[in-house]
Design a protein around this motif. Structure first.
Motif, PDB file in Angstrom:
ATOM      1  N   VAL A 116       0.845  -1.190   0.000  1.00  0.00           N
ATOM      2  CA  VAL A 116       0.000   0.000   0.000  1.00  0.00           C
ATOM      3  C   VAL A 116       0.882   1.243   0.000  1.00  0.00           C
ATOM      4  O   VAL A 116       1.765   1.396   0.852  1.00  0.00           O
ATOM      5  N   ILE A 117       0.660   2.109  -0.971  1.00  0.00           N
ATOM      6  CA  ILE A 117       1.355   3.393  -1.040  1.00  0.00           C
ATOM      7  C   ILE A 117       0.434   4.457  -0.448  1.00  0.00           C
ATOM      8  O   ILE A 117      -0.729   4.570  -0.839  1.00  0.00           O
ATOM      9  N   TYR A 118       0.942   5.214   0.504  1.00  0.00           N
ATOM     10  CA  TYR A 118       0.124   6.243   1.144  1.00  0.00           C
ATOM     11  C   TYR A 118       0.944   7.520   1.290  1.00  0.00           C
ATOM     12  O   TYR A 118       2.173   7.502   1.164  1.00  0.00           O
ATOM     13  N   TYR A 119       0.250   8.626   1.531  1.00  0.00           N
ATOM     14  CA  TYR A 119       0.986   9.871   1.696  1.00  0.00           C
ATOM     15  C   TYR A 119       0.891  10.359   3.131  1.00  0.00           C
ATOM     16  O   TYR A 119      -0.101  10.157   3.823  1.00  0.00           O
ATOM     17  N   ASP A 120       1.969  10.989   3.549  1.00  0.00           N
ATOM     18  CA  ASP A 120       2.050  11.613   4.860  1.00  0.00           C
ATOM     19  C   ASP A 120       2.113  13.119   4.627  1.00  0.00           C
ATOM     20  O   ASP A 120       2.703  13.572   3.656  1.00  0.00           O
ATOM     21  N   VAL A 179       3.525  -2.853   3.990  1.00  0.00           N
ATOM     22  CA  VAL A 179       3.170  -4.195   3.533  1.00  0.00           C
ATOM     23  C   VAL A 179       2.141  -4.755   4.506  1.00  0.00           C
ATOM     24  O   VAL A 179       2.349  -4.730   5.721  1.00  0.00           O
ATOM     25  N   LEU A 180       1.011  -5.227   3.968  1.00  0.00           N
ATOM     26  CA  LEU A 180      -0.062  -5.769   4.793  1.00  0.00           C
ATOM     27  C   LEU A 180      -0.209  -7.266   4.546  1.00  0.00           C
ATOM     28  O   LEU A 180      -0.013  -7.742   3.419  1.00  0.00           O
ATOM     29  N   ARG A 181      -0.559  -7.985   5.614  1.00  0.00           N
ATOM     30  CA  ARG A 181      -0.841  -9.411   5.511  1.00  0.00           C
ATOM     31  C   ARG A 181      -2.207  -9.710   6.113  1.00  0.00           C
ATOM     32  O   ARG A 181      -2.643  -9.037   7.048  1.00  0.00           O
ATOM     33  N   TYR A 182      -2.841 -10.731   5.569  1.00  0.00           N
ATOM     34  CA  TYR A 182      -4.111 -11.189   6.135  1.00  0.00           C
ATOM     35  C   TYR A 182      -3.808 -11.975   7.409  1.00  0.00           C
ATOM     36  O   TYR A 182      -3.010 -12.918   7.404  1.00  0.00           O
ATOM     37  N   ASN A 183      -4.429 -11.574   8.522  1.00  0.00           N
ATOM     38  CA  ASN A 183      -4.112 -12.183   9.821  1.00  0.00           C
ATOM     39  C   ASN A 183      -5.169 -13.162  10.321  1.00  0.00           C
ATOM     40  O   ASN A 183      -5.181 -13.536  11.495  1.00  0.00           O
TER      41      ASN A 183
END
Length: 276
Positions: free
Chosen positions: A129-133, A145-149
């Motif tokens: 996931v690309i996000y802005y700050d 980086v996200l994972r299904y938990n």
């Protein structure tokens, strides 16, 4: 060695201070998923469409008729669903759903085009996931980086590093002769942000050469030359062949580099190679 230092210093594009960490994650390679290739249950699609049916701005768009996508995320033959809808402003939202106990359960919410699928972990694809700050008018782009938990997609790795931050961290490790860590940083730059910058490709190749991974560096640089040609890429490829003892190809690519950007060092080396 002096020449290598010059090439690497080109990647400093900001004065971002990065707190180094000895344990960093290799961002997995991106993958493509086959959408609409599962045993879709129309009743769930209807339920999802009903969520947005009452929103008047939704029904005015042709997009409305196609805003539920079915996809088998974990290859178990059972559909998961992605509901796409306008948020009433400028954004399209994507909500991920799975079916548990015959009920739809949301497992993630993202902006459209803000994520990419990554290599699977425990059957489920991971997400980049690309996000802005900061402010929308001056965004600072970062990634997670996200994972299904087992219940939903959750953040697994979020290093708080921008494009320039990753580059600088890789440069720091390279100067410290921690070439494996430098390699990981430069790989992540390319995977996360883009492979459109020749400097990033060359820096990855340099870190590979320092680990005697000359075949991989060779393939990387030859592929780069099919897209863009630069004196640095030709020069670094000549170094690969120097490491491999291939005088003919070292001379070939060193000459190409010198033709683009001439230097006394390269000219002397070319004369030496011609005498061998």
């Amino acid at each position: 060695m002096k020449r290598l230092s010059v090439v690497l210093n080109l990647i400093i594009i900001s004065s971002i201070i990065v707190k180094g960490q000895e344990s960093i994650m290799i961002v997995p390679p991106k993958i493509e998923l086959n959408y609409n290739h599962c045993d879709s249950a129309s009743t769930y699609i209807s339920d999802l469409l009903d969520k947005v049916k009452s929103w008047e701005y939704q029904t005015d768009f042709k997009f409305y008729k196609d805003n539920v996508i079915s996809v088998d995320l974990n290859n178990d033959g059972i559909c998961e669903y992605i509901l796409k809808y306008y948020d009433g402003g400028a954004n399209i939202i994507e909500e991920f759903y799975e079916v548990k106990n015959n009920e739809l359960k949301i497992i993630g919410t993202f902006w459209e085009r803000s994520y990419s699928w990554l290599e699977r972990f425990n059957d489920y694809p991971q997400l980049l996931v690309i996000y802005y700050d900061g402010e929308k008018t001056n965004p600072i782009w970062k990634f997670s980086v996200l994972r299904y938990n087992g219940e939903k997609y959750a953040v697994y790795y979020s290093p708080d590093l921008t494009y320039g931050g990753l580059q600088n961290l890789g440069l720091k490790y390279y100067k410290q002769k921690k070439y494996k860590l430098a390699e990981i940083c430069f790989r992540n730059v390319i995977t996360v942000y883009s492979d459109s910058n020749s400097i990033d490709i060359n820096n990855l190749a340099l870190s590979l050469m320092k680990q005697n991974k000359n075949d991989e560096a060779e393939n990387l640089l030859l592929k780069e030359l099919t897209k863009r040609k630069s004196a640095d890429t030709f020069y670094n490829l000549s170094l690969v062949y120097k490491n491999k003892g291939d005088v003919e190809n070292e001379l070939k690519y060193l000459t190409k580099s010198n033709n683009l950007v001439e230097s006394d060092f390269k000219t002397k080396r070319i004369k030496y190679l011609k005498l061998k």
